[in-house]
Design a protein around this motif. Sequence first.
Motif, PDB file in Angstrom:
ATOM      1  N   GLU A 209       0.878  -1.472   0.538  1.00 10.09           N
ATOM      2  CA  GLU A 209      -0.071   0.232  -0.218  1.00 10.09           C
ATOM      3  C   GLU A 209       0.834   2.036  -0.218  1.00 10.09           C
ATOM      4  N   LEU A 210       0.812   1.997  -1.481  1.00  5.62           N
ATOM      5  CA  LEU A 210       1.473   3.050  -1.347  1.00  5.62           C
ATOM      6  C   LEU A 210       1.407   4.123   0.135  1.00  5.62           C
ATOM      7  N   LYS A 211       0.096   4.766   0.342  1.00  5.18           N
ATOM      8  CA  LYS A 211      -0.719   5.212   0.916  1.00  5.18           C
ATOM      9  C   LYS A 211      -0.435   5.216   2.876  1.00  5.18           C
ATOM     10  N   PHE A 212       0.048   6.278   2.971  1.00  2.95           N
ATOM     11  CA  PHE A 212      -0.242   6.759   4.697  1.00  2.95           C
ATOM     12  C   PHE A 212      -1.267   6.678   5.182  1.00  2.95           C
ATOM     13  N   THR A 213      -2.152   5.711   5.992  1.00  7.58           N
ATOM     14  CA  THR A 213      -2.803   5.854   6.923  1.00  7.58           C
ATOM     15  C   THR A 213      -3.311   7.201   7.369  1.00  7.58           C
ATOM     16  N   ASP A 214      -4.140   6.816   7.518  1.00  4.21           N
ATOM     17  CA  ASP A 214      -5.046   8.099   8.863  1.00  4.21           C
ATOM     18  C   ASP A 214      -4.195   8.282   9.899  1.00  4.21           C
ATOM     19  N   GLU A 215      -4.006   6.870  10.515  1.00  4.88           N
ATOM     20  CA  GLU A 215      -3.140   7.545  12.267  1.00  4.88           C
ATOM     21  C   GLU A 215      -1.784   7.424  11.208  1.00  4.88           C
ATOM     22  N   GLU A 216      -0.986   7.065  10.707  1.00  3.41           N
ATOM     23  CA  GLU A 216       0.027   7.585  10.525  1.00  3.41           C
ATOM     24  C   GLU A 216       0.421   8.735   9.511  1.00  3.41           C
ATOM     25  N   LEU A 217      -0.928   9.763   9.035  1.00  3.24           N
ATOM     26  CA  LEU A 217      -0.965  11.206   8.472  1.00  3.24           C
ATOM     27  C   LEU A 217      -0.257  11.587  10.065  1.00  3.24           C
ATOM     28  N   ALA A 218      -1.336  11.475  10.642  1.00  7.81           N
ATOM     29  CA  ALA A 218      -1.789  12.271  12.161  1.00  7.81           C
ATOM     30  C   ALA A 218      -0.306  12.300  13.185  1.00  7.81           C
ATOM     31  N   PHE A 219      -0.011  10.811  12.821  1.00  9.25           N
ATOM     32  CA  PHE A 219       1.304  10.863  13.809  1.00  9.25           C
ATOM     33  C   PHE A 219       2.551  11.827  13.091  1.00  9.25           C
ATOM     34  N   ARG A 220       2.301  11.896  11.447  1.00 15.24           N
ATOM     35  CA  ARG A 220       3.285  12.727  11.269  1.00 15.24           C
ATOM     36  C   ARG A 220       2.817  14.459  11.768  1.00 15.24           C
ATOM     37  N   LYS A 221       1.983  14.448  11.984  1.00 11.03           N
ATOM     38  CA  LYS A 221       1.259  16.219  12.435  1.00 11.03           C
ATOM     39  C   LYS A 221       2.220  16.437  13.881  1.00 11.03           C
ATOM     40  N   GLU A 222       1.778  15.243  13.788  1.00 14.15           N
ATOM     41  CA  GLU A 222       2.673  15.301  15.686  1.00 14.15           C
ATOM     42  C   GLU A 222       3.521  15.403  16.098  1.00 14.15           C
ATOM     43  N   VAL A 223       4.191  14.933  14.658  1.00 12.14           N
ATOM     44  CA  VAL A 223       6.209  15.113  14.749  1.00 12.14           C
ATOM     45  C   VAL A 223       6.344  16.072  14.377  1.00 12.14           C
ATOM     46  N   ARG A 224       5.046  17.043  13.310  1.00  9.18           N
ATOM     47  CA  ARG A 224       5.804  18.435  13.182  1.00  9.18           C
ATOM     48  C   ARG A 224       5.397  19.512  13.682  1.00  9.18           C
TER      49      ARG A 224
END
Length: 399
Positions: free
Chosen positions: A2-17
């Motif tokens: 799967e080439l798309k990140f999951t909603d959880e992974e996208l939320a994690f990226r926002k948390e890191v930023r």
Amino acid sequence: MELKFTDEELAFRKEVRAFIDKHLPKALREKLAAGHHPSHDDIVFWQKTLNAHGWGVPHWPRDHGGTGWSAIKQYIFQEEMMMAPSPPPLAFGINMVGPVIATFGNDAQKARYLPRIANLDDWWCQGFSEPGAGSDLASLKTKAVKDGDHYIVNGQKTWTTLGQYADWIFCLVRTDPTVKQQLGISFLLIDMKTPGITVKPIQTIDGGHEVNEVFFDDVRVPVENLVGQENKGWDYAKFLLGNERTGIARVGISKQRIRRIKELAAIEQRGGRPLIEDQRFREKVAAVEIELKALEITQLRVIAAEAKREKGRPDPASSVLKIKGSELQQATTELLMEVIGPHAAPYAPEDDHGSNEPPIGPEWAQTIAPTYFNVRKVSIYGGSNEIQKNIIAKAVLGL
């Protein structure tokens, strides 16, 4: 895959930023974005900041401070840190010797060293390469002879990055010269304050002092500082290098440089218009971006396959990441050199504060040529690209 990140992974990226925006000082971020090297104190500050938040060693086992993140979350975390940009972790402790101790060390070693590595209370350096034993690491000659409850170490290591700051060095040493080269090597942890150790600087092509020679003259190392079994050090070294090469693609760094290229090309003029409007230059940037996207997908494929791989067994595909990652890092610095044109010629070391001459060209151009020259090394360290091609030929193609 799967080439798309999951909603959880996208939320994690926002948390890191959000964490980076809150805790990474703006001045430090701008310093690194401009191409200046982080100082010793910059690296220590950021590591302690991450560790206080529980993010100091995210890829370690939970028992030793790890986060339990999936491989994808670890990738996202590393990428965001590189793109910020933030001071890089001290790889010699966190990515190299730490995982070796956590995997092969005894309980006493884990309790003594791992918390201090995670918090960067101890600065580590790597004692692998020697004169005549770089990519051919198995031919190393530094020897360790057992004398009661100590090893007596004699020999020389070279290209010891940031060894001038080090409290400890992890070394490959020859403990049995009578067997096949790979079978007579051991993995030792050595206190850099031990009598008999001498560190001498090596000036690199960019004029900096980043690497060193380290000499060992009758250095007494307690036997308790042996990691794992005597004469099994080659196995631990392969484990270490496998970990190093998986993250050596440095996709986030190349993405950050491309962003910088576009920003500066919008400022620099060629023929009365911004360089970014030049068709040929835009094609060069686009070509690098396309290759970088392919590398990113390849790295995600390697990460996705990690769960199926035998624990402690490096993936030969990491050699592909090393080769292409280093080539793209060099390609991005070449594009930056094209942006600044003739302003790349003057050279002013970062630590040269004695000159009262004004800079030639824009201030932001001063770090680009030294960075270009410094990045020539990335296709050599961690196992040269020629060696990586041999690994691929044997392990993947069966040649």
